[in-house]
Every structure is written in structure tokens, then in C-alpha cells.
Design an enzyme around this catalytic site. Structure first.
Site, PDB file in Angstrom:
ATOM      1  N   ASP A  23     -11.750  14.105   2.234  1.00  0.00           N
ATOM      2  CA  ASP A  23     -10.722  13.758   3.208  1.00  0.00           C
ATOM      3  C   ASP A  23      -9.870  14.994   3.469  1.00  0.00           C
ATOM      4  O   ASP A  23     -10.274  16.121   3.150  1.00  0.00           O
ATOM      5  CB  ASP A  23      -9.891  12.564   2.729  1.00  0.00           C
ATOM      6  CG  ASP A  23      -9.217  12.814   1.378  1.00  0.00           C
ATOM      7  OD1 ASP A  23      -9.082  13.995   0.977  1.00  0.00           O
ATOM      8  OD2 ASP A  23      -8.814  11.836   0.724  1.00  0.00           O
ATOM      9  N   ALA A  24      -8.674  14.806   4.032  1.00  0.00           N
ATOM     10  CA  ALA A  24      -7.832  15.950   4.387  1.00  0.00           C
ATOM     11  C   ALA A  24      -7.420  16.756   3.168  1.00  0.00           C
ATOM     12  O   ALA A  24      -7.233  17.973   3.255  1.00  0.00           O
ATOM     13  CB  ALA A  24      -6.596  15.461   5.154  1.00  0.00           C
ATOM     14  N   LYS A 174     -11.169   9.321   8.935  1.00  0.00           N
ATOM     15  CA  LYS A 174     -10.256  10.297   8.356  1.00  0.00           C
ATOM     16  C   LYS A 174      -9.926  11.385   9.376  1.00  0.00           C
ATOM     17  O   LYS A 174     -10.790  11.816  10.155  1.00  0.00           O
ATOM     18  CB  LYS A 174     -10.881  10.931   7.108  1.00  0.00           C
ATOM     19  CG  LYS A 174     -11.172   9.935   5.995  1.00  0.00           C
ATOM     20  CD  LYS A 174      -9.895   9.407   5.366  1.00  0.00           C
ATOM     21  CE  LYS A 174     -10.181   8.497   4.200  1.00  0.00           C
ATOM     22  NZ  LYS A 174      -8.965   8.097   3.477  1.00  0.00           N
ATOM     23  N   ASP A 203      -6.581   7.902   9.254  1.00  0.00           N
ATOM     24  CA  ASP A 203      -5.915   8.153   7.977  1.00  0.00           C
ATOM     25  C   ASP A 203      -5.838   9.656   7.754  1.00  0.00           C
ATOM     26  O   ASP A 203      -6.869  10.332   7.641  1.00  0.00           O
ATOM     27  CB  ASP A 203      -6.711   7.479   6.862  1.00  0.00           C
ATOM     28  CG  ASP A 203      -6.064   7.614   5.494  1.00  0.00           C
ATOM     29  OD1 ASP A 203      -5.011   8.269   5.393  1.00  0.00           O
ATOM     30  OD2 ASP A 203      -6.617   7.055   4.527  1.00  0.00           O
ATOM     31  N   ASN A 205      -4.154  11.104   5.136  1.00  0.00           N
ATOM     32  CA  ASN A 205      -4.038  11.414   3.706  1.00  0.00           C
ATOM     33  C   ASN A 205      -2.939  12.439   3.412  1.00  0.00           C
ATOM     34  O   ASN A 205      -3.158  13.425   2.711  1.00  0.00           O
ATOM     35  CB  ASN A 205      -5.375  11.879   3.144  1.00  0.00           C
ATOM     36  CG  ASN A 205      -6.382  10.756   3.042  1.00  0.00           C
ATOM     37  OD1 ASN A 205      -7.335  10.705   3.824  1.00  0.00           O
ATOM     38  ND2 ASN A 205      -6.185   9.838   2.114  1.00  0.00           N
ATOM     39  N   GLU A 255       0.090   3.407  -0.263  1.00  0.00           N
ATOM     40  CA  GLU A 255      -0.985   3.289  -1.254  1.00  0.00           C
ATOM     41  C   GLU A 255      -0.799   4.181  -2.468  1.00  0.00           C
ATOM     42  O   GLU A 255      -1.276   3.867  -3.556  1.00  0.00           O
ATOM     43  CB  GLU A 255      -2.330   3.609  -0.606  1.00  0.00           C
ATOM     44  CG  GLU A 255      -2.495   5.065  -0.211  1.00  0.00           C
ATOM     45  CD  GLU A 255      -3.831   5.346   0.449  1.00  0.00           C
ATOM     46  OE1 GLU A 255      -4.620   6.098  -0.136  1.00  0.00           O
ATOM     47  OE2 GLU A 255      -4.063   4.822   1.543  1.00  0.00           O
ATOM     48  N   HIS A 305      -4.499  -1.442  -0.213  1.00  0.00           N
ATOM     49  CA  HIS A 305      -5.404  -0.300  -0.274  1.00  0.00           C
ATOM     50  C   HIS A 305      -6.544  -0.519  -1.264  1.00  0.00           C
ATOM     51  O   HIS A 305      -6.327  -0.901  -2.409  1.00  0.00           O
ATOM     52  CB  HIS A 305      -4.589   0.934  -0.687  1.00  0.00           C
ATOM     53  CG  HIS A 305      -5.420   2.120  -1.058  1.00  0.00           C
ATOM     54  ND1 HIS A 305      -5.600   2.533  -2.366  1.00  0.00           N
ATOM     55  CD2 HIS A 305      -6.130   2.981  -0.291  1.00  0.00           C
ATOM     56  CE1 HIS A 305      -6.375   3.612  -2.387  1.00  0.00           C
ATOM     57  NE2 HIS A 305      -6.718   3.905  -1.150  1.00  0.00           N
ATOM     58  N   GLU A 325      -9.404  -3.526   3.120  1.00  0.00           N
ATOM     59  CA  GLU A 325     -10.209  -2.319   3.302  1.00  0.00           C
ATOM     60  C   GLU A 325     -11.579  -2.477   2.642  1.00  0.00           C
ATOM     61  O   GLU A 325     -11.675  -2.709   1.429  1.00  0.00           O
ATOM     62  CB  GLU A 325      -9.457  -1.129   2.703  1.00  0.00           C
ATOM     63  CG  GLU A 325     -10.114   0.207   2.934  1.00  0.00           C
ATOM     64  CD  GLU A 325      -9.224   1.364   2.523  1.00  0.00           C
ATOM     65  OE1 GLU A 325      -9.368   2.453   3.096  1.00  0.00           O
ATOM     66  OE2 GLU A 325      -8.379   1.186   1.613  1.00  0.00           O
TER      67      GLU A 325
END
Length: 372
Positions: A23-24, A174, A203, A205, A255, A305, A325
Site C-alpha cells: 500500500d502507500a 489503494k 484508501d 493509508n 482503524e 476494519h 470489509e
């Protein structure tokens, strides 16, 4: 004397992912790709022969610490009435009071607390959602696992289409790459592929600062997103509140917060349109229910989450129709599967959580102990 807790079994499992995901936080060098999920399990057996299964989890680090803390406090459970969940929770908090009431200390308690709720629902012969007081028998479900940044856009589009074909109702991808224009191109491609009528979330992140998040949010208004998730640092409640008040697109966050006071602050500041508490991270179902009551009082939506295996029950018991989710990473650990159709995840009709450990789960077990 009534039923009493006779034994507690704790386990530490490392469940591998089918492929590493990014992810990020990975794209910006803060973390390495995620390859497995560490899970702390708790199995409680009572003198009446009831058994309850609970679990917590960590990503990348922390589960050994959870296991160690749970092992130290678990002897306090022996001989207790398993129905006295509130009193037991307080006793375990005080047993570990010197290390605080958030983070690892309470995440270790989460597995125990979930197991106690599982026992209580099984004693009543009810799914956990019914024990809590369900508002519905199914909840809206969206997929996240197909939208990570390591996947090329064609793969993301293909997996989104498959998720929708499988009955999932929404898609999350993402964002948060170093070049925001790449995020917007990715978002535009997915929106075009799944159509304007399909719920779509993004998202980040925690990737952006306040000006960058506002800039993205303004440009992204045209895509009709259900929400923008974690645009800022998880603890920037004021910044999230400013975004929520400024943008038409809802903000989702919460989350990563690991205590009731942290989430209460987010609620009080109206820092989220969709609050995203996580049962294992906030310390179990007992503290989660306090958060949910306050969120409902503030007229907030809730989209818990991860850990759909627990959250399907809690989302069904929340007064406002929630999102759950869909991430299948923990599925191999359990023998049962959740049913998804027409964009919704059905609450299992089995007593308790409706979960048992899979027969081959032992191959991922790193440690275990039984306390009698």
C-alpha cells in the site's frame, strides 16, 4: 456454583498470504510488503463443556508480544464465571496495568474477550449478532484485497470485476503513491471499468499531509466515492475533521487507533463520516461496543476494519446499515466460510462467531500453551 472457566489455550499462528501486497506505506518506503498475518488465538473451555474461540492479529510485528502478555494474564481467568465478561475484562486490565490500556496490552486481551463472547452466545444457542441484538441478517460488503498498489491496473480491474461477479457489493482501491496523478489515473480507470453505479472507495493509508489530502479530495469529487479512507495520519483528528467538514466526499478513518479514548476524540471532533474501529486493535468486543454506542449517538456510519469473521456480527447489530470489509487473508485459518450474495455478507446462523480452527491450521502455528 455454576459454570466456570476450566482452561485457556493460546496460540500464535503466521498465516501466509497468497502473494505479497503493498500500500502507500510500502510505496513511500515506510514498510516492507506484507507477506503474512500473525494471529493470536484463544480457546476457552468451561466446566460445563462449552468452548469459545477468539483471536487478535498483527501485521509485520507485535504478535509475540501479544502472546507473551496474554500468557501472563490468562491464569486470572481460571475459576471465573465466563458470563461475567465486563468484570473479567477489568480484572485483566488491572493485571497488566503497568503496561497501559492500549496497544499490545489490550490487543492481547482482545483474543480472550472475543472468546468469552463466543462462549456466551453459544450458551444462548445464538449467533453473536442475535445475542447482541441484530438489526439485520446481512450487511453490505466491499472488497479491498484486489486493489493493492503492487498490482498493475489491468489486474486491479480484473479482480474488481471478479469480486462483483462473486456477489460483493463495492470495491476499494489503494492510493497514496508519490505521484498523485498516478493515483487519479488508477481511480479513473477503475471507475470507468466498474461503472458509475458501483460503490467505490479509496484508501490512502495515512499518506498525505493536509493540503495534499484536500487537493486530492477536491479532484476526486467527480468520481462519486463512498469515502476517502485515512487521508492523514491516524492521530490527526483535527485534520480529518477539517476534511470531513470541507469535502462532499465522506471521510473514513479510525482503524489504527488502539483505545476507546482515541476513537472518542475522533467522534467528538466529527473527524470521520464513517468510523472504522477494529475489534482486535481496540482490545475486543467489550470496548468496541462502547465505541459503537457513542458513534451511533453522534449519527455516524460505521465500517469496521478487516476481520470480517468478527465484524459481520457487530455490523449487523449496529443500528445504521454498515459496510464490512472483505479481505480473505484469515480464511485459511478457519474451517467455515462466509456467504456473500447480492452485495451483502450474511450473518452465519451457527451459534457464537460460528468459527472453528481448520484441521490444517497447525502447520502455521509458531507457539502455543494451555493454562489450567
Amino acid at each position: 456454583m455454576g459454570d466456570r472457566i476450566a482452561s485457556v489455550r493460546l496460540g500464535h499462528y503466521a498465516v501466509p498470504l497468497a502473494f505479497a501486497v503493498s500500500d502507500a506505506k510500502v510505496a513511500t518506503g515506510r514498510q516492507r510488503p506484507l507477506t503474512h498475518i500473525d494471529v493470536l488465538t484463544c480457546e476457552i473451555t468451561t466446566t460445563d463443556g462449552l468452548t469459545g474461540l477468539g483471536f487478535s492479529y498483527t501485521t509485520r510485528a507485535g504478535c509475540r508480544a501479544q502472546f507473551a502478555h496474554a500468557k501472563e494474564v490468562a491464569p486470572n481467568l481460571l475459576g471465573e464465571d465466563p458470563s461475567d465478561i465486563g468484570r473479567i475484562y477489568e480484572r485483566l486490565l488491572w493485571a497488566g496495568a503497568s503496561v497501559g490500556r492500549s496497544g499490545v496490552a489490550t490487543q492481547a486481551l482482545a483474543a480472550i474477550d472475543v472468546a468469552l463472547w463466543d462462549v456466551k452466545a453459544k450458551r444462548a444457542g445464538l449467533p453473536l449478532a442475535k445475542l447482541l441484538g441484530a438489526h439485520r441478517d446481512s450487511v453490505r460488503v466491499y472488497n479491498t484485497s484486489g486493489g493493492y498498489l503492487q498490482a498493475p491496473i489491468e489486474e486491479v480491474k480484473e479482480r474488481a470485476a471478479q469480486s462483483l461477479k462473486d456477489g460483493i457489493g463495492g470495491i476499494k482501491i489503494k492510493v497514496g503513491q508519490p505521484d498523485m496523478r498516478a493515483d487519479l489515473r488508477r481511480l479513473a480507470a477503475v471507475r470507468e471499468h466498474i461503472g458509475d453505479g458501483t460503490p467505490l472507495m479509496v484508501d490512502a493509508n495515512q499518506q498525505w499531509d493536509r493540503p495534499s489530502a484536500l487537493r486530492f479530495g477536491r479532484v476526486a469529487e467527480e468520481f462519486g466515492l463512498v469515502w476517502i479512507e485515512e487521508p492523514l495520519d491516524a492521530y490527526d483528528a483535527e485534520g480529518h475533521a477539517r476534511l470531513a467538514a470541507t469535502l462532499d466526499t465522506p471521510i473514513a478513518t479510525g482503524e489504527m487507533l488502539t483505545s476507546v479514548p482515541d476513537l472518542v476524540r475522533l467522534i467528538d471532533l466529527r473527524g470521520a463520516d464513517f468510523l472504522q474501529p477494529d475489534v482486535p486493535r481496540v482490545g475486543g468486543i467489550t470496548p468496541y461496543l462502547r465505541i459503537a454506542a457513542l458513534a451511533d449517538h453522534a449519527h455516524l456510519q460505521v465500517a469496521p476494519h478487516f476481520v470480517m469473521e468478527i465484524h459481520v456480527h457487530l455490523a449487523a447489530a449496529y443500528p445504521r446499515d454498515s459496510w464490512v470489509e472483505h479481505i480473505e487473508w484469515l480464511s485459511p485459518l478457519f474451517a467455515e466460510r462466509l456467504t456473500i450474495e447480492d452485495g451483502r455478507m450474511r450473518v452465519p446462523d451457527r451459534p457464537g462467531l460460528g468459527l472453528t480452527l481448520a484441521g490444517d491450521a497447525a502447520k502455521w502455528r509458531l507457539d502455543d500453551i494451555e493454562i489450567r
